[in-house]
Design an enzyme around this catalytic site. Structure first.
Site, short mmCIF file in Angstrom:
data_model
loop_
_atom_site.label_atom_id
_atom_site.label_comp_id
_atom_site.label_asym_id
_atom_site.label_seq_id
_atom_site.Cartn_x
_atom_site.Cartn_y
_atom_site.Cartn_z
N TYR A 140 1.05 -1.17 -0.09
CA TYR A 140 0.03 -0.11 0.07
C TYR A 140 0.80 1.26 0.02
O TYR A 140 0.94 1.88 0.79
CB TYR A 140 -1.01 0.03 1.13
CG TYR A 140 -2.01 0.97 1.18
CD1 TYR A 140 -2.66 1.27 0.04
CD2 TYR A 140 -2.79 1.12 2.30
CE1 TYR A 140 -3.65 2.22 -0.21
CE2 TYR A 140 -3.84 2.17 2.27
CZ TYR A 140 -4.38 2.49 0.97
OH TYR A 140 -5.44 3.43 0.96
N GLY A 179 5.83 0.54 10.49
CA GLY A 179 4.69 0.84 9.54
C GLY A 179 4.77 -0.38 8.62
O GLY A 179 4.71 -0.21 7.25
N THR A 201 3.13 -2.13 13.45
CA THR A 201 1.89 -1.56 12.83
C THR A 201 1.14 -1.19 14.03
O THR A 201 1.04 -1.79 15.10
CB THR A 201 1.11 -2.50 11.95
OG1 THR A 201 -0.07 -1.69 11.52
CG2 THR A 201 0.71 -3.89 12.34
N GLU A 205 -6.26 -5.06 12.37
CA GLU A 205 -6.51 -6.00 11.32
C GLU A 205 -5.27 -6.23 10.63
O GLU A 205 -4.93 -7.59 10.20
CB GLU A 205 -7.42 -5.04 10.51
CG GLU A 205 -8.71 -4.78 10.83
CD GLU A 205 -9.53 -6.25 11.00
OE1 GLU A 205 -9.39 -7.07 9.79
OE2 GLU A 205 -10.29 -6.48 11.83
N CYS A 363 -5.99 11.57 -5.70
CA CYS A 363 -4.58 11.41 -5.31
C CYS A 363 -3.95 11.18 -6.70
O CYS A 363 -2.74 11.83 -7.05
CB CYS A 363 -4.42 10.10 -4.55
SG CYS A 363 -5.04 10.56 -2.93
C1 LIG Z 1 0.45 3.41 3.96
S1 LIG Z 1 0.67 2.16 5.12
C2 LIG Z 1 1.87 1.50 4.53
C3 LIG Z 1 2.21 -0.09 4.77
C4 LIG Z 1 3.31 -0.87 4.25
N1 LIG Z 1 4.77 -0.29 4.59
C5 LIG Z 1 3.23 -0.77 2.65
O1 LIG Z 1 3.98 -0.04 2.03
O2 LIG Z 1 2.31 -1.45 2.19
C6 LIG Z 1 1.03 2.89 6.78
C7 LIG Z 1 1.51 1.95 8.01
O3 LIG Z 1 2.10 2.59 8.93
C8 LIG Z 1 1.52 2.21 10.17
N2 LIG Z 1 1.61 3.33 11.19
C9 LIG Z 1 1.14 4.50 11.13
N3 LIG Z 1 1.40 5.21 12.28
C10 LIG Z 1 2.17 4.42 12.89
C11 LIG Z 1 2.95 4.78 14.27
N4 LIG Z 1 3.12 5.84 14.98
N5 LIG Z 1 3.70 3.72 14.76
C12 LIG Z 1 3.79 2.54 13.98
N6 LIG Z 1 3.13 2.43 12.60
C13 LIG Z 1 2.47 3.32 12.20
C14 LIG Z 1 0.23 1.70 9.73
O4 LIG Z 1 -0.34 0.78 10.94
C15 LIG Z 1 0.41 1.32 8.64
O5 LIG Z 1 0.73 -0.20 8.60
#
Ligand SMILES: C[S@@+](CC[C@H](N)C(=O)[O-])C[C@H]1O[C@@H](n2cnc3c(N)ncnc32)[C@H](O)[C@@H]1O
Length: 425
Positions: A140, A179, A201, A205, A363
């Protein structure tokens, strides 16, 4: 309606927009191609569009108060953004952005409970939704297109490989994925380089899904996923990777973020931060995106990120700007979302479906014309942590050539329209 017509007339010069007013009046604005017709059904939309177009346009579309008669919402946004991206529209955008900048630190105050709630709003939506438009690995974030003919699957695989190359991996290293989403990159790194990976994360979910994948792939002894804010992580890692997460950090927390990255890195450690960025300097978050899609989100300018890296005592060892790659990624996501909309409509209502269509379309238009880009920033504690030249990136990629058979056929059963070639400008 006359004022709205005047406002649109100031923006639209290339392309022809026809607006059918609530009273049936027809207004032609601009000239030439492309040409698109919108219909305003509810007169209350007009003053809202004049006062706060960033918020009102998306709301009008998702409420069914603004319809696109010929073509689709992307076609309309494409005309708007390509004209606003030109010099005449930029003044309007800057003036609006400077007002919102005054309050953005306050709006983006992001203590851990707020970060958790913001993440839940987006990432804890149904699994079925994400399955309809993401690639099979659930990446994502911006893919990496070596060619306009690449499928989304291939481009996402190339993104993972590109990041892995820049991480200078060697077996036995400890990696932190801040993340980690649905776990795809963490699992890929463990598979390709025999490293030990911890993914963080805040989404329950995503966490459950990633843990299942780690067990199913037999990598559970080397890959673990924690439901944890990055600020709560302790320990030392040889490599840190953070993809599509920095957009959630909050503009007043950049120094805190990079200080944490520094404290988690070993002395010869390397970190890769992959984030959406804005090309035209500091701005403001889009009001509609913040309200409906990513509460607390903000797209940073390089001039906002780099001081925080310097103040944390880290070296910037490489920066790459990915330009149209995210527009192509979003195009693939939008096409898949539209093709599989029926499945989404089984779990969410019409307003939700229109909202997500508007999100993906706006977007894509912003990445194509509106100054949004993607940064890959490599940082380290030592100036000599990365090689003298960038040759190591391509050398690593050559060594880990992608097998077309592995990526070009989507592994799950949802419908994926064929790629229509060519980077549209
Ligand atoms: C756009 S998604 C990207 C996921 C993955 N890296 C990818 O490229 O598919 C953003 C991710 O950041 C995580 N996230 C956002 N704020 C966070 C925080 N404060 N600490 C840890 N993870 C966080 C979300 O849970 C999510 O998994």
């Amino acid at each position: 309606m006359l004022l709205l017509r005047k406002m649109l007339g100031q923006i639209i010069h290339d392309g022809r927009l026809t607006v059918i007013a609530p009273n049936g009046g027809i207004h032609h604005i601009g000239n030439g191609t492309p040409s698109i017709t919108i219909r305003i059904v509810d007169p209350a939309v007009i003053p809202r569009l004049l006062l706060n177009p960033d918020l009102a346009l998306g709301e009008a579309y998702m409420d069914g108060a603004l319809l696109v008669d010929d073509g689709d919402i992307y076609g309309f946004l494409d005309i708007c953004f390509s004209n606003i991206g030109s010099s005449s529209g930029q003044g309007v955008r800057r003036a609006r952005a400077s007002l919102s900048r005054l309050v953005r630190r306050f709006v983006q105050h992001n203590p851990i409970p707020v970060a958790r709630a913001n993440v839940a709003h987006h990432y804890d939506l149904s699994d079925t939704l994400y399955e309809q438009f993401l690639d099979a690995d659930r990446q994502y974030s911006c893919a990496y297109y070596n060619s306009s003919d690449d499928t989304l699957e291939r481009a996402q695989e190339q993104k993972k490989r590109h990041l892995a190359a820049k991480l200078l991996l060697s077996s036995g290293q400890r990696i932190l994925d801040i993340g980690s989403g649905w776990g795809g990159l963490s699992l890929y790194l463990a598979q390709i380089a025999a490293v030990d990976v911890t993914g963080l994360t805040l989404s329950t979910e995503q966490h459950a899904y990633s843990e299942r994948r780690a067990a199913e792939t037999g990598l559970g002894d080397r890959v673990r996923f924690l439901l944890k804010d990055y600020r709560q992580e302790e320990g030392r890692y040889d490599r840190i990777v953070s993809v599509g997460m920095f957009e959630h950090v909050g503009v007043g927390h950049y120094r805190e973020y990079f200080k944490k990255v520094r404290s988690l890195l070993t002395n010869d450690g390397v970190a890769m931060i992959h984030t959406i960025g804005r090309a035209d300097g500091p701005g403001a978050a889009n009001a509609w995106i913040n309200k409906y899609i990513f509460p607390g989100g903000y797209v940073p300018a390089l001039s906002e990120i780099l001081p925080a890296i310097e103040q944390a005592g880290l070296y910037v060892t490489d920066i790459e700007i990915l330009r149209l790659h995210y527009a192509e990624t979003l195009k693939a996501w939008r096409q898949r979302f539209i093709a599989n909309r029926g499945r989404v409509a089984e779990i969410y209502d019409q307003r939700f479906c229109l909202m997500w269509e508007f999100y993906l379309a706006s977007c894509e238009a912003a990445f194509r014309h509106g100054g949004l880009i993607n940064f890959q920033i490599q940082v380290s504690k030592r100036v000599n942590a990365a090689p003298l030249t960038r040759d190591y990136i391509q050398n690593w990629e050559r060594l880990h050539k992608i097998d077309a058979a592995d990526v070009d056929v989507p592994a799950h059963s949802v419908s994926h329209p064929a790629k229509s070639g060519g980077f549209a400008q």
